[in-house]
Enzyme design. Structure first.
Site, PDB file in Angstrom:
ATOM      1  N   SER A 144      94.493  29.685  56.598  1.00 57.57           N
ATOM      2  CA  SER A 144      95.813  30.298  56.684  1.00 57.57           C
ATOM      3  C   SER A 144      96.193  31.214  57.901  1.00 57.57           C
ATOM      4  O   SER A 144      95.002  31.255  58.958  1.00 57.57           O
ATOM      5  CB  SER A 144      95.755  31.356  55.651  1.00 57.57           C
TER       6      SER A 144
ATOM      7  N   TYR B 215      93.250  38.571  50.599  1.00 56.91           N
ATOM      8  CA  TYR B 215      93.643  37.272  51.314  1.00 56.91           C
ATOM      9  C   TYR B 215      93.161  37.090  52.425  1.00 56.91           C
ATOM     10  O   TYR B 215      92.773  36.020  52.905  1.00 56.91           O
ATOM     11  CB  TYR B 215      95.012  37.114  50.876  1.00 56.91           C
TER      12      TYR B 215
HETATM   13  P1  NAP Z   1     100.372  27.294  44.786  1.00 56.43           P
HETATM   14  O1  NAP Z   1     101.537  26.698  44.780  1.00 56.43           O
HETATM   15  O2  NAP Z   1      99.843  28.704  44.253  1.00 56.43           O
HETATM   16  O3  NAP Z   1      99.204  26.403  44.236  1.00 56.43           O
HETATM   17  C1  NAP Z   1      97.850  27.058  44.301  1.00 56.43           C
HETATM   18  C2  NAP Z   1      97.091  25.856  43.251  1.00 56.43           C
HETATM   19  O4  NAP Z   1      95.684  26.566  43.030  1.00 56.43           O
HETATM   20  C3  NAP Z   1      97.835  25.772  41.824  1.00 56.43           C
HETATM   21  O5  NAP Z   1      97.715  24.725  41.589  1.00 56.43           O
HETATM   22  C4  NAP Z   1      96.826  26.563  41.039  1.00 56.43           C
HETATM   23  O6  NAP Z   1      96.785  26.631  39.926  1.00 56.43           O
HETATM   24  C5  NAP Z   1      95.427  26.444  41.735  1.00 56.43           C
HETATM   25  N1  NAP Z   1      94.371  27.355  41.418  1.00 56.43           N
HETATM   26  C6  NAP Z   1      94.525  28.730  41.356  1.00 56.43           C
HETATM   27  N2  NAP Z   1      93.151  29.227  41.202  1.00 56.43           N
HETATM   28  C7  NAP Z   1      92.677  28.153  40.626  1.00 56.43           C
HETATM   29  C8  NAP Z   1      91.286  28.339  40.024  1.00 56.43           C
HETATM   30  N3  NAP Z   1      90.499  29.317  39.902  1.00 56.43           N
HETATM   31  N4  NAP Z   1      90.902  26.904  39.723  1.00 56.43           N
HETATM   32  C9  NAP Z   1      91.611  25.773  39.987  1.00 56.43           C
HETATM   33  N5  NAP Z   1      92.708  25.768  40.526  1.00 56.43           N
HETATM   34  C10 NAP Z   1      93.294  27.072  40.819  1.00 56.43           C
HETATM   35  O7  NAP Z   1      99.916  27.553  46.403  1.00 56.43           O
HETATM   36  P2  NAP Z   1      99.939  26.728  47.686  1.00 56.43           P
HETATM   37  O8  NAP Z   1     101.307  27.397  48.468  1.00 56.43           O
HETATM   38  O9  NAP Z   1     100.292  25.503  47.315  1.00 56.43           O
HETATM   39  O10 NAP Z   1      98.724  27.051  48.400  1.00 56.43           O
HETATM   40  C11 NAP Z   1      97.727  26.246  48.265  1.00 56.43           C
HETATM   41  C12 NAP Z   1      96.469  26.544  49.177  1.00 56.43           C
HETATM   42  O11 NAP Z   1      97.224  26.863  50.401  1.00 56.43           O
HETATM   43  C13 NAP Z   1      96.056  27.920  48.957  1.00 56.43           C
HETATM   44  O12 NAP Z   1      94.607  28.068  49.126  1.00 56.43           O
HETATM   45  C14 NAP Z   1      96.879  28.899  49.802  1.00 56.43           C
HETATM   46  O13 NAP Z   1      96.161  30.023  50.346  1.00 56.43           O
HETATM   47  C15 NAP Z   1      96.994  28.092  51.129  1.00 56.43           C
HETATM   48  N6  NAP Z   1      98.062  28.545  52.059  1.00 56.43           N
HETATM   49  C16 NAP Z   1      99.522  28.504  51.649  1.00 56.43           C
HETATM   50  C17 NAP Z   1     100.424  28.996  52.375  1.00 56.43           C
HETATM   51  C18 NAP Z   1     101.860  28.831  52.052  1.00 56.43           C
HETATM   52  O14 NAP Z   1     102.763  29.269  52.960  1.00 56.43           O
HETATM   53  N7  NAP Z   1     102.328  28.450  50.950  1.00 56.43           N
HETATM   54  C19 NAP Z   1     100.095  28.944  53.960  1.00 56.43           C
HETATM   55  C20 NAP Z   1      98.680  29.003  54.221  1.00 56.43           C
HETATM   56  C21 NAP Z   1      97.834  28.647  53.259  1.00 56.43           C
HETATM   57  P3  NAP Z   1      97.544  27.657  38.801  1.00 56.43           P
HETATM   58  O15 NAP Z   1      98.892  27.286  38.784  1.00 56.43           O
HETATM   59  O16 NAP Z   1      97.091  27.338  37.329  1.00 56.43           O
HETATM   60  O17 NAP Z   1      97.032  28.762  39.279  1.00 56.43           O
HETATM   61  C1  GCO Z   2     101.965  36.158  52.999  1.00 56.19           C
HETATM   62  C2  GCO Z   2     102.022  34.747  52.650  1.00 56.19           C
HETATM   63  C3  GCO Z   2     100.815  34.170  53.605  1.00 56.19           C
HETATM   64  C4  GCO Z   2     100.880  32.501  53.316  1.00 56.19           C
HETATM   65  C5  GCO Z   2     100.209  31.869  54.185  1.00 56.19           C
HETATM   66  C6  GCO Z   2     100.386  31.817  55.893  1.00 56.19           C
HETATM   67  O1  GCO Z   2     101.938  36.857  52.034  1.00 56.19           O
HETATM   68  O2  GCO Z   2     101.714  36.534  54.081  1.00 56.19           O
HETATM   69  O3  GCO Z   2     101.805  34.489  51.383  1.00 56.19           O
HETATM   70  O4  GCO Z   2      99.732  34.434  53.362  1.00 56.19           O
HETATM   71  O5  GCO Z   2     100.710  32.220  52.263  1.00 56.19           O
HETATM   72  O6  GCO Z   2      98.612  32.264  54.051  1.00 56.19           O
HETATM   73  O7  GCO Z   2      99.449  31.436  56.553  1.00 56.19           O
END
Ligand code: NAP
Ligand code: GCO
Length: 266
Positions: free
Chosen positions: A147, A160
């Site tokens: 992230s 986080y």
């Molecule tokens: P999301 O839409 O919240 O999806 C997260 C997924 O992880 C969901 O399917 C969730 O299932 C699953 N999950 C959560 N806890 C779990 C557990 N204990 N066991 C199995 N599955 C679990 O998040 P996303 O935005 O796609 O993010 C995916 C990854 O990218 C995360 O690691 C997040 O930190 C990272 N990330 C996101 C962003 C962003 O801007 N979106 C940026 C940087 C990094 P449930 O629905 O059942 O909770």
């Molecule tokens: C926040 C956001 C970010 C993104 C991502 C950025 O609250 O700042 O959720 O943390 O999820 O991780 O890279």
């Protein structure tokens, strides 16, 4: 063999955790298009079924498992099932993750622990479970979804940021410890992606105006916009393929330039 064939995932078994939707679903879909067999999990059957339907709608026959990635017994049992029903995992994407946005002095220790459990302990547990199979096969790819918060802090995301900072170093340590077995472990650091996880940061205000954070992020991104999950697909395929066999312990930031940019002058 043509150079471009190095980017193929043909015949590889890829497990993307938490991939019923969001970033994980986008990455798994790209892996399928590159030839991989897709395995995914989620924490309940309803979400796994939702994911299976979504994959089928894209013409992908995925293998879905109910598994809470924080539970080592469930993870070990799931790996046994995958080995028996699909085959030994070649590519692991530790994607499952949660976030809790609470000012640190108001955050309960239990909330902090839960974020660390899913975002840091789980990648350790799942990687530990699949590495022996990769060692036997003589190759493996582990991609940890890091992230911006692997590098930067901001208000309300202490747990986080601590987890994602730790995930950056876990990535480097797996590289250090298992690179000798032809296992490459790298990270992808997405910028701000429009998924359910960031939906609260983009919600319209009661008066219909933009969420302040929405405007803020666009001012901190050179492209002036949120990114979409599909923009992670190319980097994710690269890090899962033979094209990246000499890349190890690296965090590839796919952030539209946020980390390079001081931000647009107001
Ligand atoms: P999301 O839409 O919240 O999806 C997260 C997924 O992880 C969901 O399917 C969730 O299932 C699953 N999950 C959560 N806890 C779990 C557990 N204990 N066991 C199995 N599955 C679990 O998040 P996303 O935005 O796609 O993010 C995916 C990854 O990218 C995360 O690691 C997040 O930190 C990272 N990330 C996101 C962003 C962003 O801007 N979106 C940026 C940087 C990094 P449930 O629905 O059942 O909770
Ligand atoms: C926040 C956001 C970010 C993104 C991502 C950025 O609250 O700042 O959720 O943390 O999820 O991780 O890279």
């Amino acid at each position: 063999m043509a150079f471009i064939d190095n980017y193929s995932l043909q015949g590889k078994i890829a497990w993307v955790t938490g991939a019923s939707y969001g970033i994980g679903f986008a990455i798994a879909s790209a892996y399928a298009e590159a030839g991989a067999v897709i395995v995914f999990n989620d924490i309940n059957q309803e979400l796994v079924d939702k994911g299976l339907t979504a994959y089928e709608e894209k013409g992908i026959k995925a293998h879905g498992y109910v598994c809470d990635v924080t539970d080592e017994e469930q993870v070990q049992a799931t790996v046994e099932k995958i080995n028996h029903e699909v085959g030994v995992v070649d590519i692991l994407v530790n994607n499952a993750g949660i976030i809790k946005r609470i000012p640190m002095t108001e955050m309960k220790a239990e909330d902090f622990r839960q974020v660390i459990d899913v975002d840091l302990n789980a990648p350790f547990i799942v990687s530990k479970a699949v590495i022996p199979g990769m060692m036997k096969k003589g190759h493996g790819k582990i991609i940890n979804i890091c992230s911006m918060m692997s590098e930067l802090g901001r208000e309300t995301v202490s747990a986080y940021a601590a987890a994602k900072g730790g995930l950056k170093m876990l990535t480097r340590n797996i590289c250090a410890e298992y690179g000798q077995y032809n296992i490459q472990c790298n990270g992808i650091g997405p910028g701000y992606i429009a998924t359910p996880q960031t939906a609260p940061l983009r919600e319209k205000q009661e008066d219909g105006s933009r969420h302040p954070f929405d405007a803020f992020i666009c001012s901190r991104t050179p492209a002036g916009r949120w990114l979409n999950a599909e923009e992670l697909q190319g980097p994710a395929v690269f890090l899962a393929s033979d094209a990246s066999n000499a890349v190890n312990g690296h965090i590839l930031y796919v952030d539209g330039g946020i980390l390079a940019y001081i931000g647009k002058q107001p």
